[in-house]
Motif scaffolding. Structure first.
Motif, PDB file in Angstrom:
ATOM      1  N   GLY A  60     -16.372  -7.736  28.581  1.00  0.00           N
ATOM      2  CA  GLY A  60     -15.466  -7.428  29.681  1.00  0.00           C
ATOM      3  C   GLY A  60     -14.850  -6.041  29.548  1.00  0.00           C
ATOM      4  N   GLY A  61     -14.253  -5.602  30.646  1.00  0.00           N
ATOM      5  CA  GLY A  61     -13.771  -4.228  30.718  1.00  0.00           C
ATOM      6  C   GLY A  61     -12.709  -3.877  29.696  1.00  0.00           C
ATOM      7  N   THR A  62     -11.776  -4.799  29.471  1.00  0.00           N
ATOM      8  CA  THR A  62     -10.706  -4.505  28.507  1.00  0.00           C
ATOM      9  C   THR A  62     -11.305  -4.238  27.127  1.00  0.00           C
ATOM     10  OG1 THR A  62      -9.358  -6.088  29.757  1.00  0.00           O
ATOM     11  CG2 THR A  62      -8.500  -5.364  27.622  1.00  0.00           C
TER      12      THR A  62
ATOM     13  N   LYS B 192      -6.307  -3.515  40.443  1.00  0.00           N
ATOM     14  CA  LYS B 192      -6.426  -4.971  40.606  1.00  0.00           C
ATOM     15  C   LYS B 192      -5.059  -5.641  40.706  1.00  0.00           C
ATOM     16  CE  LYS B 192     -10.091  -7.596  38.657  1.00  0.00           C
ATOM     17  NZ  LYS B 192     -10.858  -8.045  37.484  1.00  0.00           N
TER      18      LYS B 192
ATOM     19  N   LYS C 277     -21.797 -11.115  27.688  1.00  0.00           N
ATOM     20  CA  LYS C 277     -21.039 -10.202  28.551  1.00  0.00           C
ATOM     21  C   LYS C 277     -19.874  -9.615  27.762  1.00  0.00           C
ATOM     22  CE  LYS C 277     -17.795  -9.775  32.265  1.00  0.00           C
ATOM     23  NZ  LYS C 277     -16.494 -10.340  32.568  1.00  0.00           N
TER      24      LYS C 277
ATOM     25  N   GLU D  86     -19.947   0.424  36.220  1.00  0.00           N
ATOM     26  CA  GLU D  86     -20.805  -0.324  35.278  1.00  0.00           C
ATOM     27  C   GLU D  86     -22.003   0.505  34.841  1.00  0.00           C
ATOM     28  OE1 GLU D  86     -19.059  -2.071  37.574  1.00  0.00           O
ATOM     29  OE2 GLU D  86     -18.063  -3.332  36.120  1.00  0.00           O
TER      30      GLU D  86
ATOM     31  N   ARG E 110     -14.622  -8.488  43.092  1.00  0.00           N
ATOM     32  CA  ARG E 110     -14.688  -7.932  41.740  1.00  0.00           C
ATOM     33  C   ARG E 110     -15.049  -8.954  40.669  1.00  0.00           C
ATOM     34  NH1 ARG E 110      -9.904  -3.461  41.376  1.00  0.00           N
ATOM     35  NH2 ARG E 110     -10.578  -3.492  39.192  1.00  0.00           N
TER      36      ARG E 110
ATOM     37  N   SER F 256     -19.210  -4.699  31.639  1.00  0.00           N
ATOM     38  CA  SER F 256     -18.337  -4.285  32.738  1.00  0.00           C
ATOM     39  C   SER F 256     -18.006  -2.813  32.554  1.00  0.00           C
ATOM     40  CB  SER F 256     -17.049  -5.102  32.717  1.00  0.00           C
ATOM     41  OG  SER F 256     -17.343  -6.424  33.080  1.00  0.00           O
ATOM     42  N   ALA F 257     -17.424  -2.218  33.575  1.00  0.00           N
ATOM     43  CA  ALA F 257     -16.989  -0.821  33.474  1.00  0.00           C
ATOM     44  C   ALA F 257     -15.915  -0.716  32.400  1.00  0.00           C
ATOM     45  CB  ALA F 257     -16.435  -0.361  34.819  1.00  0.00           C
TER      46      ALA F 257
ATOM     47  N   THR G 204     -12.784   0.789  37.326  1.00  0.00           N
ATOM     48  CA  THR G 204     -13.001   0.180  38.647  1.00  0.00           C
ATOM     49  C   THR G 204     -11.717   0.249  39.486  1.00  0.00           C
ATOM     50  OG1 THR G 204     -14.541  -1.324  37.555  1.00  0.00           O
ATOM     51  CG2 THR G 204     -13.980  -1.828  39.835  1.00  0.00           C
TER      52      THR G 204
ATOM     53  N   TYR H  88     -18.073  -9.831  40.339  1.00  0.00           N
ATOM     54  CA  TYR H  88     -19.539  -9.702  40.320  1.00  0.00           C
ATOM     55  C   TYR H  88     -20.133  -9.696  38.915  1.00  0.00           C
ATOM     56  CZ  TYR H  88     -18.127  -4.772  39.851  1.00  0.00           C
ATOM     57  OH  TYR H  88     -17.535  -3.599  39.438  1.00  0.00           O
ATOM     58  N   SER H  89     -19.387  -9.173  37.927  1.00  0.00           N
ATOM     59  CA  SER H  89     -19.970  -9.113  36.579  1.00  0.00           C
ATOM     60  C   SER H  89     -20.327 -10.496  36.068  1.00  0.00           C
ATOM     61  CB  SER H  89     -18.979  -8.477  35.591  1.00  0.00           C
ATOM     62  OG  SER H  89     -18.944  -7.099  35.768  1.00  0.00           O
TER      63      SER H  89
HETATM   64  N1  LIG Z   1     -15.363  -3.828  36.350  1.00  0.00           N
HETATM   65  C1  LIG Z   1     -15.044  -4.681  37.477  1.00  0.00           C
HETATM   66  C2  LIG Z   1     -15.756  -5.978  37.379  1.00  0.00           C
HETATM   67  C3  LIG Z   1     -15.353  -6.886  36.254  1.00  0.00           C
HETATM   68  O1  LIG Z   1     -15.742  -7.964  36.230  1.00  0.00           O
HETATM   69  O2  LIG Z   1     -14.537  -6.500  35.217  1.00  0.00           O
HETATM   70  P1  LIG Z   1     -14.044  -7.577  33.994  1.00  0.00           P
HETATM   71  O3  LIG Z   1     -15.299  -8.108  33.320  1.00  0.00           O
HETATM   72  O4  LIG Z   1     -13.210  -6.736  33.081  1.00  0.00           O
HETATM   73  O5  LIG Z   1     -13.260  -8.704  34.661  1.00  0.00           O
HETATM   74  C4  LIG Z   1     -13.530  -4.833  37.642  1.00  0.00           C
HETATM   75  O6  LIG Z   1     -12.811  -4.181  36.900  1.00  0.00           O
HETATM   76  O7  LIG Z   1     -13.137  -5.590  38.501  1.00  0.00           O
END
Ligand SMILES: N[C@@H](CC(=O)OP(=O)(O)O)C(=O)O
Ligand SMILES: Nc1ncnc2c1ncn2[C@@H]1O[C@H](COP(=O)(O)OP(=O)(O)O)[C@@H](O)[C@H]1O
Length: 475
Positions: A12-14, A55, A10, A148, A218, A42-43, A48, A220-221
């Motif tokens: 992550g978004g950052t 968030k 996976k 995503e 959030r 992730s997005a 998101t 879900y990823s």
């Molecule tokens: N993209 C979604 C889900 C997510 O899991 O993001 P990350 O993997 O960056 O925690 C969010 O920003 O909430």
């Protein structure tokens, strides 16, 4: 997919926002084993937030504006902002004109589709038989999935342009007709894909009959990622983050002061999730633990570093492994008549559950029960009102505080509570409260919100940095 020696990884978004920096390192590099990896993405960072709400700050995105019903201008403007941000994000990642054109077309198609869907939903709900409130979860899921799907599609384009046989795997159910479970969604989408000769780029959001966001919102990823790893029999599940899983937030205590954990267990990971520092969602950890798939958390930008292995083994020796914290509210119920009476705790839990308030921790004594909750004042006002109605002679209050926590697989014999309080005193700080359970996994310090950063730094200095120096001296 046959059970093969592959990993599920996976991003992550950052880290996704810098995925172009990962193309020639983490993703391609000169590695012989280019394939045999399934990536769940992730997005792009911040997308998101624009599609739902921020968030951290709660600033409304499309979903929040649409749900507030403040007229179309709000959510339509938010959708335009999200569209612009998506375009900006993929222009950082792609440079080939053909790829940019396809990415722009993808964003247009998805966002125009989402806009038309929301307009139709509003029209449908203008008839008395249809209530918008009954469709808000689906709306939230539809909007989330756009982020995503976008980042996975763009990453696939980037890799294909670099000659990789990358495959866009869209679990978001866009314009799908069937009702499928999460497992069916995953196995159906992966059918016919050979991860030994292709590189699947899978959306972290998965649309399914369970409705992932109903239970995980959030998170879900992590759930999609762990379920996919379990279903395909991965030999390891890897989460690539912006930083190594460190002894504290590198941005808070300084990258030079922190150290990589290297090894920890799911007990610690669960504590971190509870404290908002998500190494991995507890449900995702449970899925991996039960399926026997080891989990590794690595720094996406140091692909040759093994990172931190998370399993369910005990520590070799007691040690404070990580100091982290979050803003909470102290919800206090004081009732003189509570002594010897039953039912207060059960009633409190019933009200907190009904208002979907997340409990981080709690303390109680003869006549006072205090819950430390991750919520907001708007919700807590409703909770307080229900509690006062239930217990008219009780004093119910909410106070904005913060919780710092020192966590480790085994804190036995380290006197973390007393050393932590002394460290705060030496730093000119004081604790409103402090507690340690007999399991010796975490020690919680309650402080004023504006003292949280200083508290984490002081605790990290006293409980981790000094510990590291002692080990270095002994070596
Ligand atoms: N993209 C979604 C889900 C997510 O899991 O993001 P990350 O993997 O960056 O925690 C969010 O920003 O909430
Ligand atoms: N103990 C910690 N170890 C590493 N990063 C941490 C820690 N605590 C907080 N952070 C912060 O978490 C951020 C990454 O958060 P996250 O959103 O999970 O990353 P990603 O989106 O890459 O999964 C980092 O920028 C870092 O500042």
């Amino acid at each position: 997919m046959a059970h093969a020696t592959h990993t599920v990884e996976k991003i992550g978004g950052t880290s996704m926002s810098r995925v172009h920096e990962l193309r020639d390192t983490l993703l391609i590099d000169d590695r012989a084993d280019l394939y045999g990896r399934i990536f769940v993405v992730s997005a792009f960072g911040g997308i998101t937030d624009l599609l739902l709400e921020h968030k951290k700050s709660g600033e409304p995105g499309v979903y929040a504006a649409f749900a507030s019903g403040e007229g179309d201008h709000g959510w339509l403007a938010a959708l335009d902002r999200a569209s612009a941000a998506m375009g900006a994000a993929h222009r950082v990642v792609l440079d080939h004109p053909g790829d940019l054109e396809r990415a722009d077309a993808f964003v247009r198609d998805r966002l125009v589709g989402a806009k038309n869907c929301l307009i139709d939903l509003q029209r449908l709900c203008s008839y008395g038989h249809f209530r918008l409130s009954e469709h808000m979860l689906h709306t939230r899921e539809l909007l989330s999935g756009l982020g995503e799907a976008h980042s996975a599609f763009v990453t696939t384009l980037m890799l294909q342009r670099a000659g990789v046989s990358a495959r866009f795997v869209d679990l978001s159910g866009w314009r799908d007709t069937g009702e499928v479970s999460l497992d069916e969604r995953i196995t159906g989408a992966l059918a016919g894909i050979d991860a030994q000769t292709e590189m699947p780029i899978v959306t972290g959001y998965a649309q399914c009959s369970e409705g992932l966001m109903r239970e995980y919102d959030r998170g879900y990823s992590e759930v999609t990622f762990s379920r996919l790893a379990a279903l395909t029999g991965a030999h390891e599940a890897i989460i690539h983050k912006e930083f190594h899983l460190s002894s504290a937030d590198p941005k808070l205590v300084g990258a030079d002061a922190v150290r990589k954990l290297g090894r920890t267990n799911y007990d610690v990971a669960d504590q971190l999730s509870n404290l908002g520092m998500e190494a991995i969602h507890p449900k995702a950890a449970k899925t991996l633990r039960q399926s026997g798939v080891p989990l590794r958390v690595t720094n996406a930008f140091e692909p040759h570093d093994p990172g931190t292995l998370i399993d369910d083994q005990p520590a070799d020796a007691p040690a404070v492994e990580i100091v982290t914290g979050l803003d909470v509210f102290a919800l206090e119920l004081f009732e003189q008549d509570m002594v010897g009476a039953k039912g207060y705790d059960a009633a409190l839990l019933e009200v907190l559950t009904r208002h979907k308030v997340r409990i981080v921790s709690k303390v109680s004594n003869a006549n006072t029960i205090t819950h430390y909750v991750d919520s907001n004042l708007k919700v807590l006002r409703r909770v307080e009102k229900d509690l006062v109605e239930r217990f008219p002679s009780a004093c119910v209050s909410s106070r904005a505080v913060a919780m710092a926590s020192a966590v480790g697989r085994d804190l036995d014999g380290l006197a973390v509570l007393s050393r932590g309080l002394n460290a705060l005193a030496d730093a000119g700080l004081s604790a409103i409260g402090a507690s340690q359970g007999p399991r010796q996994v975490d020690v919680q310090f309650i402080v004023e919100r504006d003292a949280l950063s200083g508290t984490i730094r002081a605790l990290h200095r006293a409980l981790v940095e000094s510990q590291t120096q002692e080990v270095a001296r002994a070596a």
